[in-house]
Design a protein around this motif. Structure first.
Motif, PDB file in Angstrom:
ATOM      1  N   VAL A  94      22.864  -5.711   5.147  1.00 51.47           N
ATOM      2  CA  VAL A  94      22.445  -6.553   4.021  1.00 51.47           C
ATOM      3  C   VAL A  94      23.583  -7.487   3.618  1.00 51.47           C
ATOM      4  O   VAL A  94      23.390  -8.698   3.425  1.00 51.47           O
ATOM      5  CB  VAL A  94      22.004  -5.683   2.825  1.00 51.47           C
ATOM      6  N   ARG A  95      24.762  -6.934   3.473  1.00 52.97           N
ATOM      7  CA  ARG A  95      25.920  -7.732   3.052  1.00 52.97           C
ATOM      8  C   ARG A  95      26.246  -8.829   4.072  1.00 52.97           C
ATOM      9  O   ARG A  95      26.473  -9.986   3.715  1.00 52.97           O
ATOM     10  CB  ARG A  95      27.118  -6.814   2.851  1.00 52.97           C
ATOM     11  N   GLY A 140      32.581  -1.409  11.705  1.00 54.35           N
ATOM     12  CA  GLY A 140      33.630  -2.377  11.970  1.00 54.35           C
ATOM     13  C   GLY A 140      33.793  -3.359  10.832  1.00 54.35           C
ATOM     14  O   GLY A 140      33.159  -3.243   9.783  1.00 54.35           O
ATOM     15  N   ASP A 141      34.662  -4.339  11.079  1.00 57.32           N
ATOM     16  CA  ASP A 141      34.982  -5.323  10.057  1.00 57.32           C
ATOM     17  C   ASP A 141      33.896  -6.379   9.944  1.00 57.32           C
ATOM     18  O   ASP A 141      33.365  -6.852  10.946  1.00 57.32           O
ATOM     19  CB  ASP A 141      36.306  -6.024  10.375  1.00 57.32           C
ATOM     20  N   ASP A 142      33.602  -6.778   8.711  1.00 58.48           N
ATOM     21  CA  ASP A 142      32.644  -7.856   8.487  1.00 58.48           C
ATOM     22  C   ASP A 142      33.093  -9.147   9.162  1.00 58.48           C
ATOM     23  O   ASP A 142      32.259  -9.901   9.682  1.00 58.48           O
ATOM     24  CB  ASP A 142      32.483  -8.115   6.995  1.00 58.48           C
ATOM     25  N   ALA A 143      34.395  -9.407   9.145  1.00 54.55           N
ATOM     26  CA  ALA A 143      34.892 -10.690   9.642  1.00 54.55           C
ATOM     27  C   ALA A 143      34.520 -10.903  11.101  1.00 54.55           C
ATOM     28  O   ALA A 143      34.130 -12.012  11.503  1.00 54.55           O
ATOM     29  CB  ALA A 143      36.404 -10.777   9.458  1.00 54.55           C
ATOM     30  N   GLY A 158      25.621  -6.803  16.473  1.00 52.49           N
ATOM     31  CA  GLY A 158      25.015  -5.715  15.707  1.00 52.49           C
ATOM     32  C   GLY A 158      25.413  -5.796  14.250  1.00 52.49           C
ATOM     33  O   GLY A 158      26.563  -5.516  13.895  1.00 52.49           O
ATOM     34  N   VAL A 159      24.472  -6.180  13.395  1.00 51.68           N
ATOM     35  CA  VAL A 159      24.822  -6.401  11.992  1.00 51.68           C
ATOM     36  C   VAL A 159      24.968  -5.106  11.210  1.00 51.68           C
ATOM     37  O   VAL A 159      25.531  -5.105  10.113  1.00 51.68           O
ATOM     38  CB  VAL A 159      23.793  -7.331  11.301  1.00 51.68           C
ATOM     39  N   GLN A 194      32.023 -13.790  12.437  1.00 50.16           N
ATOM     40  CA  GLN A 194      32.518 -14.773  13.396  1.00 50.16           C
ATOM     41  C   GLN A 194      31.561 -14.900  14.575  1.00 50.16           C
ATOM     42  O   GLN A 194      31.246 -16.013  15.022  1.00 50.16           O
ATOM     43  CB  GLN A 194      33.906 -14.389  13.897  1.00 50.16           C
ATOM     44  N   GLU A 195      31.095 -13.756  15.078  1.00 52.99           N
ATOM     45  CA  GLU A 195      30.149 -13.785  16.204  1.00 52.99           C
ATOM     46  C   GLU A 195      28.865 -14.512  15.820  1.00 52.99           C
ATOM     47  O   GLU A 195      28.354 -15.342  16.588  1.00 52.99           O
ATOM     48  CB  GLU A 195      29.827 -12.366  16.657  1.00 52.99           C
ATOM     49  N   ILE A 196      28.336 -14.201  14.643  1.00 55.87           N
ATOM     50  CA  ILE A 196      27.106 -14.860  14.211  1.00 55.87           C
ATOM     51  C   ILE A 196      27.349 -16.350  14.017  1.00 55.87           C
ATOM     52  O   ILE A 196      26.508 -17.188  14.380  1.00 55.87           O
ATOM     53  CB  ILE A 196      26.565 -14.216  12.922  1.00 55.87           C
ATOM     54  N   GLY A 197      28.492 -16.703  13.451  1.00 59.35           N
ATOM     55  CA  GLY A 197      28.814 -18.116  13.265  1.00 59.35           C
ATOM     56  C   GLY A 197      28.841 -18.881  14.573  1.00 59.35           C
ATOM     57  O   GLY A 197      28.346 -20.017  14.652  1.00 59.35           O
TER      58      GLY A 197
END
Length: 262
Positions: free
Chosen positions: A119-120, A76-79, A71-72, A83-86
């Motif tokens: 967006v970020r 929560g934390d961006d990191a 969920g973008v 990581q999940e998307i990566g």
């Protein structure tokens, strides 16, 4: 038109059988639901990934997308999100899939706040996606169900490796007309998910063309070479009919709307 179906409709089916089913029923691609309870997940090793590629190549079927659940727009934390998307992007790259699906996932958050986070995060993840030759697609779903809502995220992202997946159900449930959804998503569209249901109050999946979704309106004006994927949510509705016997009539229905597949 090119046609795929989602493994959400055949939960747990071994990949070799999925590929053979697609080929036998005249589908050119498959969306792989990616989760720990499925044959494909981000935990899949290199050998298993290579084997999956061989099985689909042998059947002459493309892996259209790796469908994750990140969920973008979630709190929560961006990191963690990145990581999940990566991990999903690396899996898609190894499998030769051109797309990774993500959700908004904003829950009860203010959509504008969740959208700003999305967006970020998508802007950062799109750079990684470009490096592996994969495009991240944000689905019309949950906290951002309409084409207008998704376009308000993707416009500011402004990256060709961040696009849209139009699940035709959710804009319709939110009251957005198909023409409006199509117009909003057109600059970003990766592909379209089709489905059919009995009503807004009964989302049990039905064979295409037997429910109430305005599929002809949704698919009007799409590019001739567009990908359509039938997401039949058997995983969530075990009482629904089995998908394999519906695939050929479903293809014939879509051919009647859009012309021959291939």
């Amino acid at each position: 038109m090119k046609l795929a179906f989602s493994t959400l409709g055949v939960p747990g089916m071994p990949l070799a059988e999925v590929a053979a089913l697609a080929a036998d029923c005249g589908y050119q691609g498959v969306e792989l639901r990616t989760a720990p309870d499925e044959p494909v997940s981000t935990a899949l090793g290199e050998r298993e990934r290579a084997k999956a590629v061989r099985e689909f190549a042998r059947a002459g079927v493309e892996i259209l997308a790796v469908c994750g659940y990140t969920g973008v727009a979630a709190e929560g934390d961006d990191a963690e999100v990145l990581q999940e998307i990566g991990e999903l992007l690396r899996l898609a790259g190894d499998l030769g899939a051109p797309f990774v699906r993500v959700f908004p996932g904003g829950g009860d958050r203010d959509p504008e706040i969740g959208g700003t986070d999305a967006v970020r995060r998508l802007g950062a993840a799109a750079e990684t996606a470009a490096g592996v030759g994969v495009r991240i697609l944000l689905e019309t779903h949950d906290s951002h169900p309409t084409g207008a809502a998704v376009s308000r995220i993707l416009g500011p992202v402004g990256h060709r490796h961040a696009g849209a997946l139009w699940d035709v159900l959710h804009p319709w449930l939110a009251g957005e007309e198909p023409a409006a959804a199509r117009a909003a998503l057109a600059p970003f569209l990766g592909y379209v998910q089709v489905k059919d249901v009995a009503s807004r109050d009964d989302l049990t999946p039905l064979p295409l063309g037997t429910g109430t979704l305005p599929l002809a309106e949704c698919l009007s004006g799409l590019a001739p070479g567009a990908w359509l994927s039938w997401e039949y949510e058997k995983r969530w509705y075990p009482e629904a009919r089995e998908l394999p016997g519906l695939l050929t009539p479903g293809r014939e229905f879509l051919e009647g709307l859009c012309g021959p597949v291939g």
